[in-house]
Design an enzyme around this catalytic site. Structure first.
Site, mmCIF file in Angstrom:
data_model
loop_
_atom_site.group_PDB
_atom_site.id
_atom_site.type_symbol
_atom_site.label_atom_id
_atom_site.label_comp_id
_atom_site.label_asym_id
_atom_site.label_seq_id
_atom_site.Cartn_x
_atom_site.Cartn_y
_atom_site.Cartn_z
ATOM 1 N N VAL A 11 6.477 -4.080 -27.854
ATOM 2 C CA VAL A 11 7.027 -3.688 -28.951
ATOM 3 C C VAL A 11 6.340 -2.714 -29.727
ATOM 4 O O VAL A 11 6.747 -1.564 -30.401
ATOM 5 C CB VAL A 11 7.635 -5.066 -29.804
ATOM 6 C CG1 VAL A 11 7.785 -4.532 -31.017
ATOM 7 C CG2 VAL A 11 8.551 -5.661 -28.748
ATOM 8 N N ASP A 30 -4.901 -2.337 -31.132
ATOM 9 C CA ASP A 30 -4.893 -3.491 -30.239
ATOM 10 C C ASP A 30 -6.414 -4.147 -30.061
ATOM 11 O O ASP A 30 -7.339 -3.333 -29.997
ATOM 12 C CB ASP A 30 -4.478 -3.217 -28.844
ATOM 13 C CG ASP A 30 -3.721 -4.301 -28.240
ATOM 14 O OD1 ASP A 30 -2.529 -4.603 -28.301
ATOM 15 O OD2 ASP A 30 -4.576 -5.181 -27.840
ATOM 16 N N GLU A 151 12.694 -6.923 -34.113
ATOM 17 C CA GLU A 151 12.986 -5.833 -33.110
ATOM 18 C C GLU A 151 14.030 -6.394 -32.118
ATOM 19 O O GLU A 151 13.886 -7.393 -31.394
ATOM 20 C CB GLU A 151 11.643 -5.438 -32.443
ATOM 21 C CG GLU A 151 11.870 -4.347 -31.656
ATOM 22 C CD GLU A 151 12.517 -3.173 -32.081
ATOM 23 O OE1 GLU A 151 12.379 -2.676 -33.491
ATOM 24 O OE2 GLU A 151 13.714 -2.687 -31.758
ATOM 25 N N PHE A 152 15.006 -5.444 -31.830
ATOM 26 C CA PHE A 152 15.864 -5.873 -30.787
ATOM 27 C C PHE A 152 15.927 -5.001 -29.633
ATOM 28 O O PHE A 152 16.672 -5.068 -28.956
ATOM 29 C CB PHE A 152 17.697 -5.617 -31.386
ATOM 30 C CG PHE A 152 17.711 -6.584 -32.674
ATOM 31 C CD1 PHE A 152 18.044 -8.044 -32.434
ATOM 32 C CD2 PHE A 152 17.311 -6.342 -34.183
ATOM 33 C CE1 PHE A 152 17.966 -8.852 -33.361
ATOM 34 C CE2 PHE A 152 17.444 -7.240 -34.949
ATOM 35 C CZ PHE A 152 17.903 -8.681 -34.766
ATOM 36 N N HIS A 254 27.028 -10.908 -16.653
ATOM 37 C CA HIS A 254 26.875 -10.835 -15.274
ATOM 38 C C HIS A 254 26.080 -11.896 -14.623
ATOM 39 O O HIS A 254 24.827 -12.181 -14.953
ATOM 40 C CB HIS A 254 25.894 -9.366 -14.990
ATOM 41 C CG HIS A 254 26.554 -8.161 -15.531
ATOM 42 N ND1 HIS A 254 27.596 -7.536 -14.788
ATOM 43 C CD2 HIS A 254 26.405 -7.408 -16.611
ATOM 44 C CE1 HIS A 254 28.007 -6.467 -15.483
ATOM 45 N NE2 HIS A 254 27.386 -6.493 -16.618
ATOM 46 N N ALA A 255 26.779 -12.566 -13.718
ATOM 47 C CA ALA A 255 26.177 -13.781 -13.379
ATOM 48 C C ALA A 255 25.033 -13.288 -12.213
ATOM 49 O O ALA A 255 24.960 -12.290 -11.754
ATOM 50 C CB ALA A 255 27.399 -14.416 -12.111
ATOM 51 N N CYS A 263 11.418 -12.878 -23.652
ATOM 52 C CA CYS A 263 12.103 -13.104 -24.843
ATOM 53 C C CYS A 263 13.071 -14.423 -24.745
ATOM 54 O O CYS A 263 12.665 -15.599 -25.477
ATOM 55 C CB CYS A 263 12.791 -12.094 -25.455
ATOM 56 S SG CYS A 263 11.790 -10.876 -26.215
ATOM 57 N N LYS A 324 13.794 -7.899 -14.832
ATOM 58 C CA LYS A 324 15.109 -7.050 -14.835
ATOM 59 C C LYS A 324 14.345 -5.683 -14.443
ATOM 60 O O LYS A 324 13.185 -5.518 -14.384
ATOM 61 C CB LYS A 324 15.584 -6.821 -16.222
ATOM 62 C CG LYS A 324 14.866 -6.379 -17.208
ATOM 63 C CD LYS A 324 15.971 -6.194 -18.368
ATOM 64 C CE LYS A 324 15.138 -5.685 -19.608
ATOM 65 N NZ LYS A 324 16.047 -5.538 -20.813
HETATM 66 N N1 LIG Z 1 8.986 -7.247 -25.103
HETATM 67 C C1 LIG Z 1 10.353 -7.267 -25.760
HETATM 68 O O1 LIG Z 1 11.115 -6.773 -25.138
HETATM 69 C C2 LIG Z 1 10.526 -7.821 -27.192
HETATM 70 C C3 LIG Z 1 11.722 -7.239 -27.783
HETATM 71 C C4 LIG Z 1 11.839 -7.669 -28.952
HETATM 72 C C5 LIG Z 1 10.942 -8.622 -29.832
HETATM 73 N N2 LIG Z 1 9.837 -8.934 -29.070
HETATM 74 C C6 LIG Z 1 8.947 -9.682 -29.772
HETATM 75 O O2 LIG Z 1 7.817 -8.707 -30.169
HETATM 76 C C7 LIG Z 1 6.628 -9.362 -30.130
HETATM 77 C C8 LIG Z 1 5.619 -8.729 -29.336
HETATM 78 O O3 LIG Z 1 6.276 -8.833 -27.977
HETATM 79 P P1 LIG Z 1 5.357 -7.800 -26.650
HETATM 80 O O4 LIG Z 1 6.527 -7.979 -25.567
HETATM 81 O O5 LIG Z 1 5.454 -6.515 -27.238
HETATM 82 O O6 LIG Z 1 3.846 -8.600 -26.495
HETATM 83 P P2 LIG Z 1 2.837 -7.974 -25.648
HETATM 84 O O7 LIG Z 1 2.194 -9.126 -25.273
HETATM 85 O O8 LIG Z 1 3.245 -7.022 -24.747
HETATM 86 O O9 LIG Z 1 1.823 -7.230 -26.747
HETATM 87 C C9 LIG Z 1 1.257 -7.943 -27.640
HETATM 88 C C10 LIG Z 1 -0.142 -7.147 -27.904
HETATM 89 O O10 LIG Z 1 -0.731 -7.806 -29.425
HETATM 90 C C11 LIG Z 1 -2.169 -7.510 -29.211
HETATM 91 N N3 LIG Z 1 -2.789 -8.558 -30.016
HETATM 92 C C12 LIG Z 1 -2.610 -9.748 -30.218
HETATM 93 N N4 LIG Z 1 -3.342 -9.998 -31.257
HETATM 94 C C13 LIG Z 1 -3.815 -8.960 -31.991
HETATM 95 C C14 LIG Z 1 -4.650 -8.612 -33.028
HETATM 96 N N5 LIG Z 1 -5.064 -9.728 -33.881
HETATM 97 N N6 LIG Z 1 -5.146 -7.517 -33.425
HETATM 98 C C15 LIG Z 1 -4.644 -6.592 -32.572
HETATM 99 N N7 LIG Z 1 -3.898 -6.519 -31.477
HETATM 100 C C16 LIG Z 1 -3.640 -7.883 -31.098
HETATM 101 C C17 LIG Z 1 -2.419 -8.068 -27.625
HETATM 102 O O11 LIG Z 1 -3.445 -7.497 -27.184
HETATM 103 C C18 LIG Z 1 -1.133 -7.369 -27.071
HETATM 104 O O12 LIG Z 1 -1.435 -6.164 -26.424
HETATM 105 C C19 LIG Z 1 7.086 -10.765 -29.692
HETATM 106 O O13 LIG Z 1 6.890 -11.711 -30.915
HETATM 107 C C20 LIG Z 1 8.013 -10.765 -29.160
HETATM 108 O O14 LIG Z 1 9.112 -11.836 -29.201
HETATM 109 C C21 LIG Z 1 9.591 -8.472 -27.812
#
Ligand SMILES: NC(=O)c1ccc[n+]([C@@H]2O[C@H](COP(=O)([O-])OP(=O)(O)OC[C@H]3O[C@@H](n4cnc5c(N)ncnc54)[C@H](O)[C@@H]3O)[C@@H](O)[C@H]2O)c1
Length: 433
Positions: A11, A30, A151-152, A254-255, A263, A324
């Site tokens: 995200v 990060d 975020e969606f 979609h089954a 998520c 997926k």
């Molecule tokens: N992946 C998706 O499709 C998606 C879609 C919508 C919402 N979200 C939400 O977005 C959020 C992030 O998801 P993601 O899939 O991107 O996670 P991810 O695990 O891919 O990324 C999270 C990143 O944050 C870093 N991090 C953690 N603590 C930190 C800090 N204190 N300082 C700097 N960096 C730090 C980690 O090292 C990691 O790289 C979650 O809450 C998730 O539910 C994800």
């Protein structure tokens, strides 16, 4: 605007690169310095179509940069986004907010002047209040507006989803944040994307309600598929028949082998926890979680039944391991349930996935092959677990020639039963005769 993005995962990286493409100056931060170092060399830490080109262009044009040191980016930013992970807390299903809390504390020590702090991570209702309180604990004189902006985006089409969303949701309790949020998303107002501005708690709830609803819809059609298998009927035609009703809609009907990913599983669990704690239990969500967990486990049984019940000495080819297509994300993928169950029952599993390389570490007893035909080689069954496009157009004669017995178990319904049978395969799919 100057934007700092804390967390450069699926995200944070996509959002950061897209905000840069909107014209803002973005620094993605990060704590994983290896990830930052790779990004600085132009190496993407994840697979997402179009991302490398988007990142490269915005870096080249001076709007996007990466750092492991938050201080450089947070001080002086107009908006600081928190986009860190919120996984399920081990054992109890609550969202683990430790990364969010840590990020909030770090940001509190660094902000300088009025700053909008935006939670992009998916967080339970009330987390915005917690973030605000934590920040004031660190610095009682801090001047921040904490905003919820869930975020969606979907992995696999993340850039398109970010740039052309159905809506943007913003939850704020401090009116000063409104103008900043409008400015951040201004390019979207040009193509008339609705921006829904609510209070912070409502916005936090919208994200969970959306994901739980979609997860429920998938689970509903999966149960219809099971019923079709018992009483006769074709789930794809049922889905089409109900999906054309605009009140229902055709998407997410979609089954398949049950939902996975980063998520739906964790968000349904967290919502069920929140609801139970608030004494407003969400029975539909609880049932969705239970039915889906059972389904993922039942898929190995379905494969076993197609092979006559005994897997001893059988070789099973598996196509697709990620949760997926078009992502390398393995989080809670059905393959993580199905493959170990097949191996435990005595089968040799040889699999191929175009991007799911992490699968080799996660499933060490499985053989990872170099392509779909290699996975089919000598197999007693070929299982389609993830519907990557390249599996939709296989050379079926080549597949059949490679296999020991021409049995296809298609858990994504990507082939037509009559076509496969006409080519001499035994074909088993989901909810179809
Ligand atoms: N992946 C998706 O499709 C998606 C879609 C919508 C919402 N979200 C939400 O977005 C959020 C992030 O998801 P993601 O899939 O991107 O996670 P991810 O695990 O891919 O990324 C999270 C990143 O944050 C870093 N991090 C953690 N603590 C930190 C800090 N204190 N300082 C700097 N960096 C730090 C980690 O090292 C990691 O790289 C979650 O809450 C998730 O539910 C994800």
């Amino acid at each position: 605007m100057r934007v700092a993005m804390i967390g450069t995962g699926y995200v944070g990286l996509v959002s950061g690169a897209c905000f840069a493409d909107f014209g803002h100056v973005v620094t993605c931060i990060d704590k994983d310095s290896g990830k930052i170092e790779r990004l600085m060399r132009g190496v993407m830490p994840i697979y997402e179509p179009g991302l490398d080109e988007l990142v490269e262009r915005n870096v080249r044009e001076g709007r996007l940069s990466f750092t492991a040191d938050a201080s450089q980016a947070v001080t002086g930013a107009d908006a600081v986004f928190i986009a860190v992970g919120t996984p399920s807390r081990r054992g109890d299903g609550y969202a683990d907010l430790s990364f969010v809390h840590a990020a909030a504390r770090e940001v509190a020590a660094l902000v300088d002047g009025f700053t909008v702090v935006v939670t992009k991570s998916t967080v339970p209702v009330g987390t915005g209040d917690e973030i605000e309180a934590l920040m004031r604990e660190v610095d009682p004189s801090i001047d921040v507006a904490v905003v919820s902006n869930p975020e969606f985006l979907r992995e696999g089409s993340a850039i398109e989803d970010f740039k052309r969303p159905d809506r943007v949701v913003v939850g704020l309790d401090d009116e000063r944040a409104r103008a900043v949020m409008h400015e951040l998303y201004r390019p979207l107002s040009l193509n008339e994307t609705p921006m829904i501005v609510t209070d912070r708690r409502t916005s936090e709830l919208i994200k969970y309600a959306a994901n739980a609803y979609l997860a429920m819809k998938v689970t509903f059609i999966n149960e219809v598929a099971d019923l079709c298998e018992k009483v006769g009927g074709d789930v794809q035609q049922v889905a089409r028949g109900i999906g054309l009703d605009k009140r229902i809609g055709a998407k997410f009907l979609h089954a398949g082998p049950g939902f996975g990913g980063s998520c739906f599983p964790k968000d349904t669990r967290a919502l069920a926890r929140t609801a139970a704690d608030a004494q407003a239990p969400m029975k539909l969500v609880e049932a969705t979680i239970e039915v889906n967990d059972r389904r993922k486990q039942a898929m190995a049984g379905k494969i076993m039944a197609a092979l006559g019940g005994d897997l001893t000495g059988k070789v099973i080819g598996v196509l697709g391991l990620t949760f997926k297509p078009n992502t390398d994300d393995m989080r809670e993928a059905p393959s993580l349930d199905v493959v170990p169950a097949l191996i435990a029952a005595g089968a040799t599993v040889q699999a191929f996935d175009p991007e799911g390389r992490e699968a080799q570490q996660l499933l060490p007893d499985m053989q990872f092959k170099s392509g779909p035909y290699q996975a089919a080689q000598g197999a007693d069954a070929l299982v389609i677990l993830t519907e990557w496009d390249q599996f939709r157009a296989l050379d079926l004669d080549r597949v059949k020639g490679a296999m020991r017995t021409p049995l296809v178990v298609d858990l994504r319904n990507i082939y037509l039963p009559q076509e496969l049978r006409a080519r001499g395969f035994t074909y088993v799919s989901v909810g179809r005769p």
